[in-house]
Design a protein around this motif. Sequence first.
Motif, PDB file in Angstrom:
ATOM      1  N   SER A  97      -2.341   3.470 -10.499  1.00  0.00           N
ATOM      2  CA  SER A  97      -2.015   2.340  -9.807  1.00  0.00           C
ATOM      3  C   SER A  97      -2.560   1.138 -10.274  1.00  0.00           C
ATOM      4  N   ILE A 146       5.774  -0.452   0.372  1.00  0.00           N
ATOM      5  CA  ILE A 146       5.366   0.865   0.299  1.00  0.00           C
ATOM      6  C   ILE A 146       6.237   1.428  -0.943  1.00  0.00           C
ATOM      7  N   THR A 147       5.631   1.943  -1.636  1.00  0.00           N
ATOM      8  CA  THR A 147       6.544   2.856  -2.796  1.00  0.00           C
ATOM      9  C   THR A 147       6.747   4.449  -2.762  1.00  0.00           C
ATOM     10  N   GLU A 148       6.154   4.711  -1.791  1.00  0.00           N
ATOM     11  CA  GLU A 148       6.215   6.254  -1.174  1.00  0.00           C
ATOM     12  C   GLU A 148       7.599   6.301  -0.569  1.00  0.00           C
ATOM     13  N   CYS A 154      -1.938   7.780  -0.271  1.00  0.00           N
ATOM     14  CA  CYS A 154      -2.889   8.084  -1.583  1.00  0.00           C
ATOM     15  C   CYS A 154      -3.846   7.107  -0.941  1.00  0.00           C
ATOM     16  N   LYS A 181       5.371   6.598  -7.774  1.00  0.00           N
ATOM     17  CA  LYS A 181       5.136   5.641  -6.836  1.00  0.00           C
ATOM     18  C   LYS A 181       3.990   4.910  -7.292  1.00  0.00           C
ATOM     19  N   CYS A 182       2.920   5.509  -7.787  1.00  0.00           N
ATOM     20  CA  CYS A 182       1.610   5.236  -7.985  1.00  0.00           C
ATOM     21  C   CYS A 182       1.824   3.913  -9.084  1.00  0.00           C
ATOM     22  N   GLU A 202       0.990  -1.426  -0.122  1.00  0.00           N
ATOM     23  CA  GLU A 202      -0.006   0.088  -0.058  1.00  0.00           C
ATOM     24  C   GLU A 202       0.887   1.230   0.062  1.00  0.00           C
ATOM     25  N   ASN A 203       0.232   2.264  -0.334  1.00  0.00           N
ATOM     26  CA  ASN A 203       0.846   3.756  -0.215  1.00  0.00           C
ATOM     27  C   ASN A 203      -0.023   4.309   0.763  1.00  0.00           C
ATOM     28  N   LEU A 241       3.752   0.551  -7.918  1.00  0.00           N
ATOM     29  CA  LEU A 241       3.294  -0.290  -6.742  1.00  0.00           C
ATOM     30  C   LEU A 241       3.036  -1.600  -7.163  1.00  0.00           C
TER      31      LEU A 241
END
Lengths: 425, 140
Positions: free
Chosen positions: B69, B137-139, B39, B110-111, B35-36, B114
């Motif tokens: 995403s 998490i890609t944030e 967002c 980041k979206c 998850e991010n 993911l």
Amino acid sequence: MGVQEQYSFDVEALRADFPVLDRKVGGDPESPGEGPGDDTPLVYLDNAATSHTPDPVVDTVADYYRSYNANVHRGIHQLSQEASVAYEEAHDTVADFVGAAGREEIVFTKNTTEAMNLVAYAWGLEELGPGDNVVLTEMEHHASLVTWQQIGKRTGADVRFVDVTDEGRLDMDDAADLIDDDTQMVSVVHVSNTLGTINPIGELADLAHDHDAYVFADGAQSVPNRAVDVKELGVDFFAFSAHKMCGPTGIGALYGREEILDSMQPYLYGGDMIRRVSFEDSTWEDLPWKFEAGTPSIAQGIGFAAAIEYLEEIGMDRVEAHEDLLAEYAHDELTALGGVEIYGPPGDDRGGLVAFNVEGVHAHDLSSILNDYGIAVRAGDHCTQPLHDEMGVAATARASFYLYNTIEEIDALVEAVGEARDLFA
Amino acid sequence: MGLGSDMYRQQILDHYKNPRNYGELEEPDFTHVGENPSCGDTIQMDVGLDEAGETIESVRFNGDGCAISMASASMLSERLHGMAVEELHEMDTDDVTEMLGVDISPMRVKCAVLGRQVAQDGSKIHRDELDPDDRTITEE
């Protein structure tokens, strides 16, 4: 007849003080597939995040660096004297602006968040313990929410949250239940940065004081756009940031009642906050300097005062009237568009911002598309994640207005929101 | 009439509105969720492998999130069918943007990545190369 005729001051003339508003940005919605461009007029509707800085404030800051840059409270030389006087008098300007007794009640901080932390560390860690409680609201910004949550964990104090109603207002019956004789602090946002709700600070202060608790109001979204008098509100602490009110970043103010600030231990130790130091012990400078350790943000503090003078020249009543006009217009037009859910109280009873979602469009997608129309809005949780959880959405888009925004800019927003809605339909 | 961002070309919108391989596998070899938080993007990837455990045979994904995403995860789910696990592990951000066929603005990368990160992390956990407690998490 245009709504523009109801402007409370000459908005077009004022915009000339903000050269950034003439910028071209973003993509070109007339040429889809061409990639990002740079030829769309900027429509800046992210003022609750940070406002733009008018030329007189920029000039004031530049003048400090060009003409009398020196450290404060250190030198006997002329430049240091000039800088010290300007920096100290900036405290007086801020104090007058919010109705504080004087500079001894105004501590310059980095921002609202630091002001909150100052009180949480200097007062909260000392005074709170198991059995005590701190009452917040579900609409607190993380600046207040996370700070008291963590101080609660460290001291064993209970942290409670006043419910928010479906209409986005505080449930005052719940507040009356939660605030009790064990309550030491009620920390509440004055104007919600997400819902736009204007909270009844006076009523909450009365409740808190009935139980001998202090009240800290977060004025980050109220001081920029309405006349605020801390004595009339009845608060014990109040905080706000310059960069949301035409001032520089890196400077904000904590108001604290003098007797409380006087009783508190320093938050940061170091130079500029001491009176006498030996190897064994130290004594502290008078208020507010006791809480301003190290070289402060001198240029920013002086710029803060310049921003206040700029706003006062327009008149805070007029600024508020303009915000109200724009917020109500945006609320009405977005509602009329259809497929838009708006959060918080009705259009005629809110601060100058509107958070919303478009059916079937994630707020980040919406913000990306609006950017192609040159429109800057914020998309996300606006530092109120638990409130968004309560609202059942991960993110919202937020348009927030300031004194230089126009009816035409809101028309552009509404049109682009309609385009985004249709694109995803 | 304006058609919005280059990021929202028809292919992206099509995958967002009609996601491919959406759902869950009954008996995945591995499943992983990422998850991010800021967002609210959440993606679960279920992956089935061949007997040797070297090639991806089946993929399902599900979740909530923005068009970028979700479309990226949908396209990835198609791409992964028949792909060697090693190749999945080697996929980088450029591979994802190439797959999407559009320029992704820096704030939205980041979206876009993911889904790929969830698939990679799930596979690495399956191979004991990654601690299952490491959340995806890609944030920043």
